[in-house]
Design an enzyme around this catalytic site. Structure first.
Site, PDB file in Angstrom:
ATOM      1  N   GLY A  46       4.712   2.488   4.014  1.00 28.70           N
ATOM      2  CA  GLY A  46       5.649   2.188   5.036  1.00 28.70           C
ATOM      3  C   GLY A  46       6.594   1.003   4.627  1.00 28.70           C
ATOM      4  N   LEU A  90       3.260  -5.146   3.846  1.00 25.14           N
ATOM      5  CA  LEU A  90       3.793  -5.842   2.647  1.00 25.14           C
ATOM      6  C   LEU A  90       4.734  -7.170   3.090  1.00 25.14           C
ATOM      7  CD1 LEU A  90       5.440  -2.553   1.258  1.00 25.14           C
ATOM      8  CD2 LEU A  90       3.458  -3.577   0.511  1.00 25.14           C
TER       9      LEU A  90
HETATM   10 ZN    ZN Z   1       4.515  -4.075   8.095  1.00 24.35          ZN
END
Ligand code: ZN
Length: 151
Positions: A46, A90
């Site tokens: 995501g 991330l």
């Molecule tokens: Zn995140």
């Protein structure tokens, strides 16, 4: 398509409340494509627009390979149950943490054609909805994690 730079924790873009998309333009569509490419290149499931420095309410999710979910102006409209599991981001490299989330989540959003739709997910997808939508309000999972560890 272009790969975008992913902002890391400490970057103030990750702490802003994002504005809604008022009109879907060719730039919006290009951003969606670039976000998908960036998410895949980073091996993520995501990505939210503020993670690439764009303060708009846009999210892409690919929990199941090949099944990309694009969400413009998403809102959680229903939740049920509870799950506790490990989450990463991330924007928070080399760390993961344990976070409690709803087990089932329903989201209402706009698609790239401007149509409103609803989508429901359980388990990992429900977790991804919550995690990515949090990004749109400047929240990171580390704020909610009961336990963090280095990986
Ligand atoms: Zn995140």
């Amino acid at each position: 398509m272009a790969k975008l730079k992913i902002r890391k924790i400490g970057d103030e873009a990750l702490r802003k409340v994002c504005r809604p998309v008022e009109e879907i333009t060719p730039r919006t569509l290009m951003l969606l494509d670039d976000m998908v490419e960036t998410m895949r290149a980073a091996d993520g499931v995501g990505l939210a627009a503020p993670q690439v420095g764009i303060l708009r309410r846009i999210v892409v999710i690919e929990v199941e390979e090949g099944n990309v979910i694009e969400l413009i102006n998403p809102k959680i409209i229903a939740t049920a149950g509870e799950q506790e599991g490990v989450e990463g981001c991330l924007s928070v490299p080399n760390r993961r943490g344990t976070v409690k989330r709803p087990r089932h989540v329903t989201v209402r959003a706009t698609d790239r054609n401007g149509q409103t739709f609803e989508i429901s997910g359980s388990d990992l997808l429900a977790r991804a909805f919550c995690h990515e939508l949090d990004h749109l309000d400047g929240k990171l999972y580390v704020d909610r994690a009961s336990r963090m560890e280095e990986i």
